[in-house]
Design an enzyme around this catalytic site. Sequence first.
Site, PDB file in Angstrom:
ATOM      1  N   LYS A 222     -44.811  68.271  17.993  1.00 49.75           N
ATOM      2  CA  LYS A 222     -43.681  69.516  18.189  1.00 49.75           C
ATOM      3  C   LYS A 222     -43.076  69.399  19.841  1.00 49.75           C
ATOM      4  CE  LYS A 222     -44.995  72.570  14.651  1.00 49.75           C
ATOM      5  NZ  LYS A 222     -45.610  73.668  14.272  1.00 49.75           N
ATOM      6  N   ARG A 256     -53.426  70.670  11.770  1.00 49.81           N
ATOM      7  CA  ARG A 256     -52.262  70.017  10.879  1.00 49.81           C
ATOM      8  C   ARG A 256     -51.846  69.009  11.595  1.00 49.81           C
ATOM      9  NH1 ARG A 256     -46.760  70.720   9.704  1.00 49.81           N
ATOM     10  NH2 ARG A 256     -46.421  70.549   7.589  1.00 49.81           N
TER      11      ARG A 256
HETATM   12  C1  9MG Z   1     -45.274  73.481   7.521  1.00 55.22           C
HETATM   13  N1  9MG Z   1     -45.458  73.520   8.861  1.00 55.22           N
HETATM   14  C2  9MG Z   1     -44.857  73.064   9.728  1.00 55.22           C
HETATM   15  N2  9MG Z   1     -45.341  73.471  11.038  1.00 55.22           N
HETATM   16  C3  9MG Z   1     -46.369  74.227  10.667  1.00 55.22           C
HETATM   17  C4  9MG Z   1     -47.520  74.848  11.415  1.00 55.22           C
HETATM   18  O1  9MG Z   1     -47.423  74.963  12.824  1.00 55.22           O
HETATM   19  N3  9MG Z   1     -48.386  75.621  10.559  1.00 55.22           N
HETATM   20  C5  9MG Z   1     -48.318  75.652   9.348  1.00 55.22           C
HETATM   21  N4  9MG Z   1     -49.335  76.154   8.499  1.00 55.22           N
HETATM   22  N5  9MG Z   1     -47.397  74.955   8.592  1.00 55.22           N
HETATM   23  C6  9MG Z   1     -46.442  74.253   9.279  1.00 55.22           C
END
Ligand code: 9MG
Length: 281
Positions: A222, A256
């Site tokens: 990010k 994630r």
């Molecule tokens: C789809 N998506 C993109 N960034 C995300 C994040 O930080 N958390 C979650 N739950 N989904 C995300």
Amino acid sequence: MLFGSRTLDLSVPQVMGILNITPDSFSDGGELWSDGQLRLEAVIDRASAMVSAGATLLDIGGESTRPGAATVSSQQELQRVLPVLEALKTRFDVVLSVDTSNPQLMLAASAAGAGLINDVRALCEPGALAAAASAGLPVCLMHMQGMPTTMQKKPAYTDVVEEVSGFLRLRIKACKNSGVGPLLIDPGFGFGKTLSHNLALLARLRELQALQLPILVGLSRKRMLGDIVGRPEKAREAAGIAAAVLAMQNGACIIRTHDVAGMVDAVKVWHAVLLQERAGS
Ligand code: 9MG
């Protein structure tokens, strides 16, 4: 915790691999497309690599939430995601998560073998609460200030942690009243937040534990990491691992990520130290 037909032990952090199947997604968009068509074989290969590297969840997204991304119709989103779900469900023994805010897709995905609904709009879209209740799947509720097209224009908070927590508390209540659950929560790093807001959330993530739900975090590649280390998206893996370790230390139990192998190693190291600490030496 039960995710459809699969159980994951969330007392050990689990790694969720990102499978963006949009032509224009944040970071890795377009690589799975050619001549305007999604290449299912390439999607399966990408999924296979992430599962071999130790991902226990795969998050399949058919709508880009990148700031300024093009919108997709409900039909387009279904046409992208459902064939991928069908192709993956028999091949891999992992939880298939569907990254969507679309009530129609929530229902169809549940029937097609999904184990989790990951909604960056926290079931705020019309019909989403009812659809998630009928789908009968766990839901990850994420915080976002504004909407993807405009969210990074001027994010503002008095106390970002209090406000994220307050929003999630309200959504949890709405879910419980509608029969949706079980639930997970996510502070939504980068969704309507400046670097300083993101850092405050990471430093004080532990405060979200007061909501007594498993915490999922998405920090991978990010902009907040780019702002700190000054590297392009694909060179932010080390920064993402550092941030994820801090998140685990502060209570995150699902990470994630685009970069599964390195993250799985980081989880193993973090967990080995935790076990040693608990053993009391
Ligand atoms: C789809 N998506 C993109 N960034 C995300 C994040 O930080 N958390 C979650 N739950 N989904 C995300």
